[in-house]
Write a protein that holds these residues in place. Structure first.
Motif, PDB file in Angstrom:
ATOM      1  N   SER A  45       0.867  -1.182   0.000  1.00  0.00           N
ATOM      2  CA  SER A  45       0.000   0.000   0.000  1.00  0.00           C
ATOM      3  C   SER A  45       0.900   1.226   0.000  1.00  0.00           C
ATOM      4  O   SER A  45       1.134   1.843   1.030  1.00  0.00           O
ATOM      5  N   LYS A  78      -5.738  -9.117  -2.320  1.00  0.00           N
ATOM      6  CA  LYS A  78      -5.221  -8.222  -1.293  1.00  0.00           C
ATOM      7  C   LYS A  78      -5.140  -8.992   0.021  1.00  0.00           C
ATOM      8  O   LYS A  78      -6.101  -9.606   0.435  1.00  0.00           O
ATOM      9  N   GLU A  79      -3.968  -8.967   0.639  1.00  0.00           N
ATOM     10  CA  GLU A  79      -3.763  -9.662   1.907  1.00  0.00           C
ATOM     11  C   GLU A  79      -3.187  -8.695   2.940  1.00  0.00           C
ATOM     12  O   GLU A  79      -2.373  -7.847   2.601  1.00  0.00           O
ATOM     13  N   LYS A  80      -3.575  -8.849   4.184  1.00  0.00           N
ATOM     14  CA  LYS A  80      -2.981  -8.071   5.267  1.00  0.00           C
ATOM     15  C   LYS A  80      -1.604  -8.645   5.572  1.00  0.00           C
ATOM     16  O   LYS A  80      -1.406  -9.863   5.560  1.00  0.00           O
ATOM     17  N   HIS A  81      -0.655  -7.759   5.847  1.00  0.00           N
ATOM     18  CA  HIS A  81       0.655  -8.232   6.289  1.00  0.00           C
ATOM     19  C   HIS A  81       0.520  -8.854   7.668  1.00  0.00           C
ATOM     20  O   HIS A  81      -0.246  -8.379   8.500  1.00  0.00           O
ATOM     21  N   LYS A  82       1.289  -9.899   7.906  1.00  0.00           N
ATOM     22  CA  LYS A  82       1.238 -10.560   9.210  1.00  0.00           C
ATOM     23  C   LYS A  82       2.119  -9.865  10.236  1.00  0.00           C
ATOM     24  O   LYS A  82       1.800  -9.841  11.415  1.00  0.00           O
ATOM     25  N   TYR A 121       2.287  -3.246   9.344  1.00  0.00           N
ATOM     26  CA  TYR A 121       1.069  -2.541   8.975  1.00  0.00           C
ATOM     27  C   TYR A 121       0.907  -2.514   7.455  1.00  0.00           C
ATOM     28  O   TYR A 121       1.876  -2.455   6.720  1.00  0.00           O
ATOM     29  N   ASN A 139      -1.053  -3.615   3.567  1.00  0.00           N
ATOM     30  CA  ASN A 139      -1.456  -4.743   2.745  1.00  0.00           C
ATOM     31  C   ASN A 139      -0.377  -5.086   1.739  1.00  0.00           C
ATOM     32  O   ASN A 139       0.487  -4.280   1.438  1.00  0.00           O
TER      33      ASN A 139
END
Length: 186
Positions: A71, A111-115, A118, A120
């Motif tokens: 992002s 789209k994936e959230k980072h583990k 902060y 994507n």
């Protein structure tokens, strides 16, 4: 052109790149990892290029793929536009800041959230990206040159607009400083 945040997409690209497609030069500058390919039409550059070599590279190719799967806004796209290049990039919330040749924005991703941090990341869909590449390599050279010239005009116009805003803002700030008087605290 790919950075360490996008190794997952670079690996997908290397896997799906077909032998009958034009040569792919993958520039991946990362000290921790290296990428390789056994395909004859793929050249992987894993070491940092000196600035003259990097400039030569981005000025030579009319069509480039930039994996910015985070992002974020990618200044390398503007750098490529300055060189009259056409850039395929992953569409994200910052895509509207780039010249919009719709065929060059790739929206086929998950789209994936980072583990661990902060934001994507975007993971390309292989089938949709294959279709995108096949469409783009069908462009004739003159069309790519014309579009590249439009990209350069676009980025130079944005640069002038930004400079005007920047100069106006700081002129106002400096003028405000003149309005303040030195005073003594009792």
């Amino acid at each position: 052109i790919c950075n360490h945040h996008d190794i997952h997409n670079a690996e997908i690209l290397l896997d799906l790149w077909k032998v009958e497609w034009p040569q792919l030069v993958l520039y991946y500058d990362n000290a921790k990892n290296t990428l390789t390919s056994e395909k004859e039409n793929i050249l992987v550059i894993n070491e940092r290029l000196l600035e003259p070599d990097y400039k030569t590279m981005i000025n030579y190719y009319l069509l480039q793929i930039y994996f910015v799967s985070e992002s974020e806004w990618n200044p390398m796209v503007y750098e490529a536009y300055t060189c009259e290049n056409n850039v395929v990039f992953i569409g994200n919330e910052y895509s509207n800041y780039y010249k919009n040749h719709n065929n060059f924005i790739f929206h086929g991703f998950k789209k994936e959230k980072h583990k661990k941090k902060y934001g994507n990341r975007y993971v390309i869909n292989k089938e949709l990206f294959t279709n995108k590449v096949e469409d783009l390599i069908s462009y004739n050279k003159q069309t790519l040159i014309t579009m590249g010239k439009e990209n350069r005009r676009f980025v130079l116009e944005k640069k002038r607009e930004s400079r005007k805003k920047f100069e106006g803002y700081f002129t106002k700030m400096l003028d405000m400083c003149d309005d303040y008087q030195k005073f003594t605290i009792p």
